[in-house]
Design a protein around this motif. Structure first.
Motif, PDB file in Angstrom:
ATOM      1  N   PHE A   1      -8.689  -6.837   8.586  1.00 21.08           N
ATOM      2  CA  PHE A   1      -8.618  -5.452   9.047  1.00 21.08           C
ATOM      3  C   PHE A   1      -7.559  -4.668   8.294  1.00 21.08           C
ATOM      4  N   ALA A   2      -6.396  -5.271   8.103  1.00 21.18           N
ATOM      5  CA  ALA A   2      -5.319  -4.586   7.386  1.00 21.18           C
ATOM      6  C   ALA A   2      -5.729  -4.272   5.948  1.00 21.18           C
TER       7      ALA A   2
ATOM      8  N   ARG B   1      -5.939  -0.461   4.529  1.00 22.46           N
ATOM      9  CA  ARG B   1      -5.155  -0.009   3.386  1.00 22.46           C
ATOM     10  C   ARG B   1      -6.055   0.600   2.325  1.00 22.46           C
TER      11      ARG B   1
ATOM     12  N   ARG C   1      -9.725   4.217  10.343  1.00 25.96           N
ATOM     13  CA  ARG C   1      -9.743   3.093  11.277  1.00 25.96           C
ATOM     14  C   ARG C   1     -11.161   2.666  11.653  1.00 25.96           C
TER      15      ARG C   1
ATOM     16  N   LEU D   1      -6.213   9.440  -2.686  1.00 27.91           N
ATOM     17  CA  LEU D   1      -6.106   8.122  -3.316  1.00 27.91           C
ATOM     18  C   LEU D   1      -7.354   7.301  -3.052  1.00 27.91           C
TER      19      LEU D   1
ATOM     20  N   HIS E   1      -2.090  -3.827  -5.891  1.00 28.21           N
ATOM     21  CA  HIS E   1      -1.108  -2.844  -5.426  1.00 28.21           C
ATOM     22  C   HIS E   1      -1.150  -2.620  -3.914  1.00 28.21           C
ATOM     23  N   LEU E   2      -2.264  -2.862  -3.269  1.00 22.52           N
ATOM     24  CA  LEU E   2      -2.320  -2.682  -1.816  1.00 22.52           C
ATOM     25  C   LEU E   2      -2.130  -4.002  -1.073  1.00 22.52           C
TER      26      LEU E   2
ATOM     27  N   LYS F   1      -5.492   1.630 -12.864  1.00 21.07           N
ATOM     28  CA  LYS F   1      -4.312   2.452 -12.553  1.00 21.07           C
ATOM     29  C   LYS F   1      -4.344   3.748 -13.372  1.00 21.07           C
TER      30      LYS F   1
ATOM     31  N   VAL G   1       1.818   7.879  -8.037  1.00 23.05           N
ATOM     32  CA  VAL G   1       0.707   7.031  -7.581  1.00 23.05           C
ATOM     33  C   VAL G   1       1.231   5.650  -7.203  1.00 23.05           C
ATOM     34  N   THR G   2       2.121   5.119  -8.030  1.00 21.45           N
ATOM     35  CA  THR G   2       2.709   3.805  -7.718  1.00 21.45           C
ATOM     36  C   THR G   2       3.445   3.848  -6.388  1.00 21.45           C
ATOM     37  N   ALA G   3       4.200   4.916  -6.179  1.00 21.72           N
ATOM     38  CA  ALA G   3       4.949   5.043  -4.925  1.00 21.72           C
ATOM     39  C   ALA G   3       4.001   5.115  -3.729  1.00 21.72           C
ATOM     40  N   LEU G   4       2.917   5.836  -3.879  1.00 24.39           N
ATOM     41  CA  LEU G   4       1.951   5.947  -2.781  1.00 24.39           C
ATOM     42  C   LEU G   4       1.305   4.601  -2.497  1.00 24.39           C
ATOM     43  N   LEU G   5       0.914   3.892  -3.553  1.00 25.44           N
ATOM     44  CA  LEU G   5       0.326   2.561  -3.375  1.00 25.44           C
ATOM     45  C   LEU G   5       1.325   1.621  -2.697  1.00 25.44           C
TER      46      LEU G   5
ATOM     47  N   LEU H   1       1.573   2.340   1.011  1.00 28.65           N
ATOM     48  CA  LEU H   1       0.409   1.858   1.758  1.00 28.65           C
ATOM     49  C   LEU H   1       0.459   0.345   1.922  1.00 28.65           C
ATOM     50  N   ARG H   2       0.995  -0.344   0.944  1.00 30.54           N
ATOM     51  CA  ARG H   2       1.020  -1.798   0.990  1.00 30.54           C
ATOM     52  C   ARG H   2       1.890  -2.308   2.138  1.00 30.54           C
TER      53      ARG H   2
ATOM     54  N   GLU I   1       2.093  -1.143   5.047  1.00 27.86           N
ATOM     55  CA  GLU I   1       1.514  -0.907   6.368  1.00 27.86           C
ATOM     56  C   GLU I   1       0.701  -2.117   6.807  1.00 27.86           C
ATOM     57  N   THR I   2       0.864  -2.486   8.065  1.00 30.14           N
ATOM     58  CA  THR I   2       0.109  -3.629   8.605  1.00 30.14           C
ATOM     59  C   THR I   2      -0.533  -3.214   9.926  1.00 30.14           C
ATOM     60  N   PRO I   3      -1.545  -2.387   9.849  1.00 32.35           N
ATOM     61  CA  PRO I   3      -2.213  -1.977  11.097  1.00 32.35           C
ATOM     62  C   PRO I   3      -2.868  -3.168  11.796  1.00 32.35           C
TER      63      PRO I   3
END
Lengths: 191, 126
Positions: free
Chosen positions: A30-31, A35, A40, A119, A138-139, A166, B14-18, B21-22, B24-26
């Motif tokens: 899910f995470a 991302r 959601r 993005l 990256h995510l 990228k 863009v790197t900062a935004l990525l 996001l990384r 975050e652990t919803p």
């Protein structure tokens, strides 16, 4: 117990194995979807579908051929890129109503939301493999060898995909620089 | 040079935004967990089997085959035919009368006994 052993137990009829696997795998899946999709409802759909495919695969799972986590990363990434490509383009920032009181914090939240949407839209515009490689690197923070296992390619190929992906993101987002609040004394810090 | 610097600035943005996001652990909702578990239950290989009636009560050594026969839905003629062939080979004397009972008998939940895959119908799971 390892994921593969739990999966075999599930396939063998063990009722508890499904609950344990779900508690272990679903949060990660899910995470990853959240991302990448930043939505959601869509992330829940993707996560449920990914787990559904795992349950279906369980009777045919061959231990030792691949890690369950590797397979889940791959399935989830594929489902996510499918979703991204089907999305309609996002609305430009000036089509989004400004808050009535003009509070800076609310405006910055809107800008942040717009950046995220931009993005994910840019990811959806990339060739599928580039989008997946960039997302996994990256995510998800995975290493290039790990990504190579997931995408079944060499480390060199992964590095090339990530670099091109990228660059593709930057090119697509550069065209919306002003819209996204970049380059006007705002260096993109979100903190 | 200004444009190159701008491109570098965008790359950094863009790197900062990525990166943001990384971190975050919803968490999945309870509702999602429930749906996933429901799917798992619906797709889990069959473990409840149909036991034959008393007329075909078999010695312990043969109970595995009877459990397999009892597990097939009555409507699955092909599976029943394939299974019947093996059942007949293992049936106790006078057990032929119990073949029908094996398919229409009362279902009882028992532990699954592993069966060779080449017995089973079915294609790819995915």
């Amino acid at each position: 117990m390892e994921d593969a052993a739990l999966l075999a137990a599930y396939a063998g009829g063990d009722r508890g194995a499904a609950a344990l696997l779900t508690s272990r795998l679903l949060p990660r899946v899910f995470a990853q979807a959240m991302r990448m999709l930043q939505d959601r409802a869509e992330a829940e759909d993707v996560a449920q579908e990914a787990m559904l495919r795992l349950w279906k695969q369980a009777p045919d799972w061959r231990a030792g051929e691949a890690k369950v986590s590797t397979w889940m990363y791959r399935v989830t990434a594929n489902l996510c890129t499918d979703r991204l490509r089907k999305r309609r383009p996002t609305e430009p920032l000036d089509a989004v109503a400004e808050p009535a009181d003009g509070r800076a914090s609310v405006l910055s939240e809107m800008v942040e939301a717009e950046r995220r949407a931009a993005l994910t839209a840019a990811l959806g515009d990339l060739p599928e493999r580039q989008a997946q490689a960039v997302s996994l690197r990256h995510l998800e923070g995975l290493s290039n060898p790990e990504i190579g296992s997931i995408m079944d390619m060499s480390v060199e190929a992964v590095e090339s995909l990530i670099a091109r992906g990228k660059r593709g993101l930057v090119q697509r987002l550069a065209g919306r620089k002003a819209d996204l609040g970049y380059g006007n004394g705002d260096d993109g810090d979100t903190g | 040079m200004v444009m190159m610097a701008t491109q570098d600035d965008m790359d950094g943005a863009v790197t900062a935004l990525l990166d943001a996001l990384r971190t975050e652990t919803p968490r999945p909702s309870d509702d999602l967990m429930s749906r996933v578990l429901a799917d798992a239950e619906a797709l889990q290989p069959e473990t409840e089997v149909i036991l034959a009636g008393p007329a075909v009560a078999a010695p312990a050594a043969d109970r595995g085959w009877l459990h397999l026969i009892g597990g097939w839905p009555a409507a699955s003629g092909l599976a029943a035919a394939g299974v019947m062939g093996l059942w007949l080979g293992y049936a106790p004397p006078g057990g032929l009368d119990g073949v029908t009972d094996a398919f229409v008998g009362d279902p009882l939940a028992v532990s699954w006994i592993e069966t060779p895959e080449d017995w089973l119908l079915g294609g790819d799971a995915l």
